[in-house]
Design a protein around this motif. Structure first.
Motif, PDB file in Angstrom:
ATOM      1  N   ALA A 188       1.931  14.087  -1.273  1.00 41.59           N
ATOM      2  CA  ALA A 188       2.825  14.419  -0.164  1.00 41.59           C
ATOM      3  C   ALA A 188       4.248  14.712  -0.634  1.00 41.59           C
ATOM      4  O   ALA A 188       5.139  14.930   0.193  1.00 41.59           O
ATOM      5  CB  ALA A 188       2.844  13.275   0.850  1.00 41.59           C
ATOM      6  N   GLY A 189       4.474  14.705  -1.947  1.00 40.42           N
ATOM      7  CA  GLY A 189       5.796  15.000  -2.463  1.00 40.42           C
ATOM      8  C   GLY A 189       6.718  13.805  -2.517  1.00 40.42           C
ATOM      9  O   GLY A 189       7.942  13.964  -2.638  1.00 40.42           O
ATOM     10  N   ARG A 190       6.139  12.591  -2.433  1.00 41.68           N
ATOM     11  CA  ARG A 190       6.941  11.371  -2.475  1.00 41.68           C
ATOM     12  C   ARG A 190       6.439  10.467  -3.612  1.00 41.68           C
ATOM     13  O   ARG A 190       5.956   9.360  -3.365  1.00 41.68           O
ATOM     14  CB  ARG A 190       6.873  10.626  -1.140  1.00 41.68           C
ATOM     15  N   PRO A 191       6.530  10.942  -4.851  1.00 41.08           N
ATOM     16  CA  PRO A 191       6.027  10.113  -5.961  1.00 41.08           C
ATOM     17  C   PRO A 191       6.779   8.800  -6.069  1.00 41.08           C
ATOM     18  O   PRO A 191       8.001   8.756  -5.905  1.00 41.08           O
ATOM     19  CB  PRO A 191       6.256  11.000  -7.194  1.00 41.08           C
ATOM     20  N   ILE A 192       6.034   7.728  -6.326  1.00 35.46           N
ATOM     21  CA  ILE A 192       6.632   6.395  -6.475  1.00 35.46           C
ATOM     22  C   ILE A 192       6.701   6.092  -7.964  1.00 35.46           C
ATOM     23  O   ILE A 192       5.729   5.656  -8.582  1.00 35.46           O
ATOM     24  CB  ILE A 192       5.802   5.327  -5.739  1.00 35.46           C
ATOM     25  N   ASN A 193       7.852   6.356  -8.560  1.00 34.71           N
ATOM     26  CA  ASN A 193       8.027   6.163  -9.996  1.00 34.71           C
ATOM     27  C   ASN A 193       8.746   4.865 -10.329  1.00 34.71           C
ATOM     28  O   ASN A 193       8.725   4.424 -11.472  1.00 34.71           O
ATOM     29  CB  ASN A 193       8.791   7.347 -10.585  1.00 34.71           C
ATOM     30  N   LYS A 194       9.415   4.282  -9.344  1.00 36.37           N
ATOM     31  CA  LYS A 194      10.157   3.041  -9.554  1.00 36.37           C
ATOM     32  C   LYS A 194       9.832   2.068  -8.430  1.00 36.37           C
ATOM     33  O   LYS A 194       9.557   2.483  -7.299  1.00 36.37           O
ATOM     34  CB  LYS A 194      11.660   3.311  -9.587  1.00 36.37           C
ATOM     35  N   VAL A 195       9.887   0.772  -8.741  1.00 32.82           N
ATOM     36  CA  VAL A 195       9.579  -0.207  -7.704  1.00 32.82           C
ATOM     37  C   VAL A 195      10.633  -0.182  -6.604  1.00 32.82           C
ATOM     38  O   VAL A 195      10.352  -0.543  -5.461  1.00 32.82           O
ATOM     39  CB  VAL A 195       9.447  -1.632  -8.288  1.00 32.82           C
ATOM     40  N   GLU A 196      11.855   0.264  -6.924  1.00 37.95           N
ATOM     41  CA  GLU A 196      12.874   0.375  -5.881  1.00 37.95           C
ATOM     42  C   GLU A 196      12.448   1.387  -4.821  1.00 37.95           C
ATOM     43  O   GLU A 196      12.689   1.189  -3.621  1.00 37.95           O
ATOM     44  CB  GLU A 196      14.220   0.795  -6.493  1.00 37.95           C
ATOM     45  N   GLU A 197      11.785   2.468  -5.250  1.00 41.64           N
ATOM     46  CA  GLU A 197      11.278   3.461  -4.301  1.00 41.64           C
ATOM     47  C   GLU A 197      10.154   2.872  -3.456  1.00 41.64           C
ATOM     48  O   GLU A 197      10.054   3.142  -2.250  1.00 41.64           O
ATOM     49  CB  GLU A 197      10.788   4.694  -5.061  1.00 41.64           C
ATOM     50  N   LEU A 198       9.310   2.066  -4.081  1.00 37.40           N
ATOM     51  CA  LEU A 198       8.235   1.415  -3.344  1.00 37.40           C
ATOM     52  C   LEU A 198       8.787   0.415  -2.333  1.00 37.40           C
ATOM     53  O   LEU A 198       8.357   0.382  -1.173  1.00 37.40           O
ATOM     54  CB  LEU A 198       7.290   0.709  -4.317  1.00 37.40           C
ATOM     55  N   ASP A 199       9.746  -0.394  -2.755  1.00 37.82           N
ATOM     56  CA  ASP A 199      10.335  -1.378  -1.845  1.00 37.82           C
ATOM     57  C   ASP A 199      11.010  -0.697  -0.659  1.00 37.82           C
ATOM     58  O   ASP A 199      10.937  -1.186   0.475  1.00 37.82           O
ATOM     59  CB  ASP A 199      11.342  -2.250  -2.591  1.00 37.82           C
ATOM     60  N   ARG A 200      11.668   0.415  -0.906  1.00 35.20           N
ATOM     61  CA  ARG A 200      12.315   1.134   0.190  1.00 35.20           C
ATOM     62  C   ARG A 200      11.267   1.611   1.197  1.00 35.20           C
ATOM     63  O   ARG A 200      11.451   1.518   2.410  1.00 35.20           O
ATOM     64  CB  ARG A 200      13.103   2.322  -0.361  1.00 35.20           C
ATOM     65  N   LEU A 201      10.142   2.115   0.682  1.00 35.71           N
ATOM     66  CA  LEU A 201       9.080   2.599   1.557  1.00 35.71           C
ATOM     67  C   LEU A 201       8.447   1.468   2.355  1.00 35.71           C
ATOM     68  O   LEU A 201       8.157   1.608   3.545  1.00 35.71           O
ATOM     69  CB  LEU A 201       8.009   3.301   0.708  1.00 35.71           C
ATOM     70  N   LEU A 202       8.262   0.322   1.698  1.00 36.63           N
ATOM     71  CA  LEU A 202       7.559  -0.789   2.336  1.00 36.63           C
ATOM     72  C   LEU A 202       8.441  -1.592   3.287  1.00 36.63           C
ATOM     73  O   LEU A 202       7.983  -2.036   4.345  1.00 36.63           O
ATOM     74  CB  LEU A 202       7.001  -1.734   1.263  1.00 36.63           C
TER      75      LEU A 202
END
Length: 311
Positions: free
Chosen positions: A283-297
């Motif tokens: 979908a064009g939203r690669p999760i390369n860092k846990v900070e990106e994952l935490d923001r999403l979650l």
């Protein structure tokens, strides 16, 4: 300068519902692969006790695996690279995709014969020191059957086409997680299987030296389940499993206390987590860092699990 080689690999799997000669129609092409019935399938079946009516004294076609099905692929390598090593990497990625698609016992092993393609014409190639072929799985626990019929083969091709390009581009935590997930399917013991699965979780949800069981369990449970009892159960289970992995790695114990059913459940959670990461990449939203994952979650208003009643 590059060279192109033709490789084949046998596809072995535990049949889910009795014997069926092979999915139809074959061959099936997807990505750089062709899946087809082996010309040696009659010998393969008779080796396993089926009275299939192969002609007495019939010799196998050695350029094909003695198997029910085989996979074929053209492997392009740079000058100086080992073609067999490149082929093993490619087949292992396909093997990982097959295991990610659904549960069950399945594996690929490279056939020792190979061909150098010169202007599209295959010519047999021989190396004095060939790359060893990976041993076949020899687990000490039962693996579930793998369903591979007309319907599921079509579904797998769709699954493959959805994620293959992402996997080939990805070189970080997602590829590492899939590698560990696939390795868990061949782990000798349940303890080793659990260890590989937890390493896969660490690749997806960990953040280096500060990767604690609490944080990994919270991120994984929040990714897979909406707020509620299911998320809480998953959180507690993953924390326990992570602690078990630590005891195994530090020599505190040799065997795991978790029964096969619970490890299968863990495998299912890891499978779903990897697919969710694939979907975010697609979908064009690669999760390369846990900070990106935490923001999403946890921080985005329209994250994975918006409040009830909101879209």
């Amino acid at each position: 300068m590059t060279e192109t080689y033709l490789f084949r690999a046998k596809l072995e799997f535990e049949w889910a519902e009795g014997f069926k000669r092979s999915p139809q129609p074959l061959p099936v092409r997807f990505g750089p692969f062709k899946l087809d019935e082996s010309p040696n399938y009659e010998l393969y079946l008779e080796e396993r006790g089926y009275e299939f009516g192969a002609k007495e004294g019939k010799q196998p076609k050695w350029e094909y695996p003695v198997s029910l099905l085989y996979v074929e692929s053209e492997i392009i390598v740079k000058a100086g690279e080992y073609p067999e090593y490149a082929a093993d990497q490619t087949f292992e990625q396909l093997e990982g995709m097959l295991r990610l698609f659904q549960e069950g016992h399945i594996y690929l092993r490279r056939h020792p014969h190979l061909w150098h393609l010169e202007e599209g014409v295959p010519k047999p190639e021989f190396f004095f020191v060939p790359q060893p072929i990976k041993p076949e799985p020899a687990t000490l626990y039962e693996r579930r059957p793998y369903r591979l019929d007309d319907e599921t083969l079509g579904e797998f091709v769709d699954f493959f086409n959805s994620y293959w390009d992402v996997l080939r581009r990805e070189s970080g935590r997602l590829r590492n997680a899939l590698h560990r997930f696939s390795a868990s399917c061949e782990a000798r013991t349940l303890a080793d299987r659990l260890t590989e699965l937890v390493i896969a979780l660490d690749a997806l949800f960990g953040d280096g030296a500060d990767s604690l069981a609490y944080k990994i369990a919270l991120r994984c449970a929040s990714l897979l389940y909406p707020p509620g009892e299911a998320r809480e159960r998953a959180f507690k289970t993953i924390k326990k499993v992570y602690g078990e992995r630590s005891e195994l790695l530090h020599g505190a114990k040799l065997d795991t206390k978790f029964p096969p059913e619970e490890i299968c459940q863990l495998e299912g959670d890891v499978r779903r987590a990897i697919v969710k990461f694939f979907n975010e990449h697609k979908a064009g939203r690669p999760i390369n860092k846990v900070e990106e994952l935490d923001r999403l979650l946890f921080f985005e208003e329209k994250g994975l699990w918006p409040p009830e009643g909101k879209s």
